[in-house]
Design a protein around this motif. Structure first.
Motif, PDB file in Angstrom:
ATOM      1  N   THR A   9       0.819  -1.218   0.000  1.00 15.78           N
ATOM      2  CA  THR A   9       0.000   0.000   0.000  1.00 15.78           C
ATOM      3  C   THR A   9       0.850   1.265   0.000  1.00 15.78           C
ATOM      4  O   THR A   9       0.529   2.233  -0.684  1.00 15.78           O
ATOM      5  CB  THR A   9      -0.940   0.009   1.217  1.00 15.78           C
ATOM      6  OG1 THR A   9      -0.173  -0.203   2.408  1.00 15.78           O
ATOM      7  CG2 THR A   9      -1.985  -1.082   1.102  1.00 15.78           C
ATOM      8  N   GLY A  51      -5.334   2.282   8.728  1.00 13.61           N
ATOM      9  CA  GLY A  51      -5.457   1.148   7.829  1.00 13.61           C
ATOM     10  C   GLY A  51      -4.866   1.358   6.454  1.00 13.61           C
ATOM     11  O   GLY A  51      -4.993   0.482   5.591  1.00 13.61           O
ATOM     12  N   GLY A  52      -4.247   2.495   6.191  1.00 12.93           N
ATOM     13  CA  GLY A  52      -3.677   2.714   4.867  1.00 12.93           C
ATOM     14  C   GLY A  52      -3.287   4.155   4.627  1.00 12.93           C
ATOM     15  O   GLY A  52      -2.715   4.827   5.493  1.00 12.93           O
ATOM     16  N   THR A  58      -8.717   6.339  -1.193  1.00 14.25           N
ATOM     17  CA  THR A  58      -8.232   5.568  -0.058  1.00 14.25           C
ATOM     18  C   THR A  58      -7.516   4.327  -0.571  1.00 14.25           C
ATOM     19  O   THR A  58      -8.042   3.614  -1.424  1.00 14.25           O
ATOM     20  CB  THR A  58      -9.398   5.144   0.861  1.00 14.25           C
ATOM     21  OG1 THR A  58     -10.343   4.360   0.116  1.00 14.25           O
ATOM     22  CG2 THR A  58     -10.092   6.375   1.424  1.00 14.25           C
ATOM     23  N   SER A  94      -5.732   0.870   0.693  1.00 16.29           N
ATOM     24  CA  SER A  94      -5.622   0.012   1.873  1.00 16.29           C
ATOM     25  C   SER A  94      -5.312  -1.419   1.452  1.00 16.29           C
ATOM     26  O   SER A  94      -5.302  -1.733   0.253  1.00 16.29           O
ATOM     27  CB  SER A  94      -6.912   0.049   2.692  1.00 16.29           C
ATOM     28  OG  SER A  94      -8.017  -0.358   1.908  1.00 16.29           O
TER      29      SER A  94
END
Length: 349
Positions: free
Chosen positions: A264, A289-290, A347, A349
């Motif tokens: 990521t 989370g990312g 986003t 992730s």
């Protein structure tokens, strides 16, 4: 080479990678329509894309290239020669008279790069000529100007070629593009071909124009597809094409950006660099989370009057495919602003 020269060369390399990605996307989009909707729909799509580009770009381009003073046949042919040359397209120009001027696109054909040419029906290639070449006389206000096509590479001939000809009478719609396969273009003499003035077209401007040439086709194609097939079907085709192309081109684009495969973090850095190479303002930040990329602009679709939120499927598809090319199980999500316009929040992730 100075540090400034090295930085400039690196920038141009990034721009060329963006050009290659969007070039592949546009070619892939036509093939996707051919295979998913058939030849007739693909021909209509190509016709509308090239007619829209012709209406938006031809007359301003003549002024920009300093060709407006020339006779119609010569102006039209020189426009195709110079504008395509800027975009990295193999093209030739041969003057025969003020009323007759040839253009020739020898192999390899830019638009049908590599093996793609094997999947393009003749009807689709003819639609490109109907959309643009056959309408130049109308745009110039001279209905005597038509285009005579003598070869088509997708039909197994050694290139696409033909000539602009100014007849002695106005042409009806079906007379503005005709075929004369028994004729052949004269030899190309590079010394006799027109050239861009170096002073107004320095290397940095040419490099950016090279990138923009390929991107412009996608800018035109996405809204045309939405209007032609409707948002649902168009969104599916735009996304599918982007995913397929992104998966194929990650390694090439990443190498040009100075990045490599990973997880990521590596992909977030890649995506941020790609947006910068497109001249889009974006900020990268770590999230739970990312990572998140806040894309403040999407210059490609700026001022597109009939923009629809489905056009964002271009980026969604490309980014999904690039993520898959980077490494397995990388997820890319999008939160868009009103109407599917920036800010676009990605986003990873």
């Amino acid at each position: 080479m100075t540090a400034a020269d090295s930085a400039q060369e690196a920038q141009w390399k990034r721009w060329r990678a963006v050009a290659d990605l969007y070039h592949a996307y546009f070619t892939g989009l036509i093939l996707t329509v051919v295979t998913r909707r058939g030849t007739a729909d693909a021909a209509e799509f190509v016709f509308r894309v090239f007619r829209r580009q012709q209406q938006e770009r031809f007359l301003p381009g003549l002024d920009k290239l300093g060709l407006s003073h020339l006779p119609p046949a010569v102006a039209a042919a020189q426009y195709h020669y110079l504008s395509n040359w800027i975009g990295g397209v193999h093209v030739e120009y041969m003057y025969e008279s003020d009323a007759k001027a040839w253009i020739r696109y020898p192999p390899p054909r830019w638009i049908w790069k590599g093996t793609a040419i094997c999947g393009i029906p003749g009807e689709v290639s003819r639609a490109m000529l109907r959309g643009w070449h056959a309408n130049n006389g109308v745009a110039l206000g001279d209905l005597r100007l038509g285009f005579v096509c003598t070869k088509q590479s997708v039909d197994g001939q050694d290139g696409l070629e033909g000539y602009y000809y100014q007849y002695d009478h106005p042409l009806e719609l079906d007379q503005r593009l005709v075929f004369a396969r028994h004729l052949e273009a004269p030899p190309f003499d590079a010394k006799a071909a027109p050239a861009l003035p170096v002073a107004s077209w320095p290397k940095p401007r040419l490099e950016k124009a090279y990138r923009n040439y390929a991107m412009e086709y996608v800018r035109t194609a996405a809204p045309v597809m939405v209007q032609l097939f409707g948002p649902e079907d168009a969104g599916y085709l735009l996304h599918l094409t982007g995913k397929l192309i992104g998966m194929q081109y990650f390694d090439e684009v990443a190498a040009a950006l100075g990045l490599s495969r990973g997880r990521t973090k590596e992909f977030a850095s890649f995506l941020n660099a790609l947006l910068a190479a497109q001249d889009d303002a974006a900020d990268l930040a770590q999230s739970e989370g990312g990572f998140e990329i806040y894309q403040q602009s999407w210059r490609l679709m700026d001022d597109v009057a009939d923009y629809h939120r489905a056009c964002a499927k271009v980026l969604e598809g490309l980014f999904d495919g690039l993520a898959a090319g980077c490494g397995r199980h990388i997820s890319v999500g999008l939160r868009a602003g009103a109407g599917g316009k920036p800010p676009l929040v990605w986003t990873i992730s």
